[in-house]
Design a protein around this motif. Structure first.
Motif, mmCIF file in Angstrom:
data_model
loop_
_atom_site.group_PDB
_atom_site.id
_atom_site.type_symbol
_atom_site.label_atom_id
_atom_site.label_comp_id
_atom_site.label_asym_id
_atom_site.label_seq_id
_atom_site.Cartn_x
_atom_site.Cartn_y
_atom_site.Cartn_z
ATOM 1 N N THR A 18 44.321 -57.076 4.553
ATOM 2 C CA THR A 18 43.338 -56.633 4.739
ATOM 3 C C THR A 18 42.926 -56.947 6.279
ATOM 4 N N GLU A 19 41.461 -56.635 6.621
ATOM 5 C CA GLU A 19 41.447 -56.628 8.262
ATOM 6 C C GLU A 19 42.267 -58.257 8.886
ATOM 7 N N GLY A 20 41.756 -59.164 8.578
ATOM 8 C CA GLY A 20 42.394 -60.069 9.030
ATOM 9 C C GLY A 20 43.558 -60.282 9.426
ATOM 10 N N GLU A 21 45.268 -60.083 7.875
ATOM 11 C CA GLU A 21 46.576 -59.721 8.014
ATOM 12 C C GLU A 21 46.875 -58.964 8.435
ATOM 13 N N ALA A 23 45.188 -57.597 11.774
ATOM 14 C CA ALA A 23 44.934 -58.117 13.016
ATOM 15 C C ALA A 23 46.098 -59.557 12.974
ATOM 16 N N PHE A 24 46.411 -60.352 12.124
ATOM 17 C CA PHE A 24 47.629 -60.993 11.733
ATOM 18 C C PHE A 24 49.503 -60.646 12.364
ATOM 19 N N LYS A 26 49.919 -57.241 13.457
ATOM 20 C CA LYS A 26 49.754 -56.466 15.039
ATOM 21 C C LYS A 26 49.805 -57.837 16.058
ATOM 22 N N GLU A 27 49.530 -59.228 16.102
ATOM 23 C CA GLU A 27 49.582 -60.220 16.994
ATOM 24 C C GLU A 27 51.112 -60.201 16.683
ATOM 25 N N LYS A 28 51.527 -61.050 15.842
ATOM 26 C CA LYS A 28 53.111 -61.342 15.638
ATOM 27 C C LYS A 28 54.056 -60.286 16.406
ATOM 28 N N GLY A 29 53.472 -58.957 15.753
ATOM 29 C CA GLY A 29 54.349 -57.370 16.676
ATOM 30 C C GLY A 29 54.946 -56.947 15.044
ATOM 31 N N PHE A 30 54.434 -57.651 14.129
ATOM 32 C CA PHE A 30 55.156 -56.632 12.833
ATOM 33 C C PHE A 30 54.326 -55.143 12.949
ATOM 34 N N GLU A 31 55.655 -53.949 13.007
ATOM 35 C CA GLU A 31 55.273 -53.270 13.383
ATOM 36 C C GLU A 31 54.286 -52.226 11.467
ATOM 37 N N ASN A 32 55.536 -53.091 10.721
ATOM 38 C CA ASN A 32 55.966 -52.135 8.911
ATOM 39 C C ASN A 32 54.272 -52.815 8.192
ATOM 40 N N GLU A 33 53.395 -52.256 7.129
ATOM 41 C CA GLU A 33 52.787 -53.003 6.441
ATOM 42 C C GLU A 33 53.307 -53.507 5.484
ATOM 43 N N PRO A 34 52.706 -54.597 4.662
ATOM 44 C CA PRO A 34 53.504 -54.824 3.697
ATOM 45 C C PRO A 34 53.657 -54.708 2.655
#
Length: 55
Positions: A18-21, A23-24, A26-34
């Motif tokens: 989701t959009e919210g996930e 954003a989360f 990105k905020e945490k600095g994670f570069e890879n998608e789940p």
């Protein structure tokens, strides 16, 4: 950003990132998608928690 449909690498089911996930992440600095759906992530975490008790 908009919701993305991804495929779980464990079970092969489609799940929504989701959009919210996004954003989360990105905020945490994670570069890879789940790579895994929520159910497979939960199962993997549980499996890892159970295996660490033997140490």
């Amino acid at each position: 950003m908009e919701d993305k449909n991804l495929i779980c690498k464990d079970c092969g089911k489609e799940f929504v990132f989701t959009e919210g996930e996004q954003a989360f992440y990105k905020e945490k600095g994670f570069e890879n998608e789940p790579q895994r759906c929520v159910d497979c992530r939960r199962a993997r975490k549980q499996q890892n928690n159970n295996s660490s008790f033997g140490r």
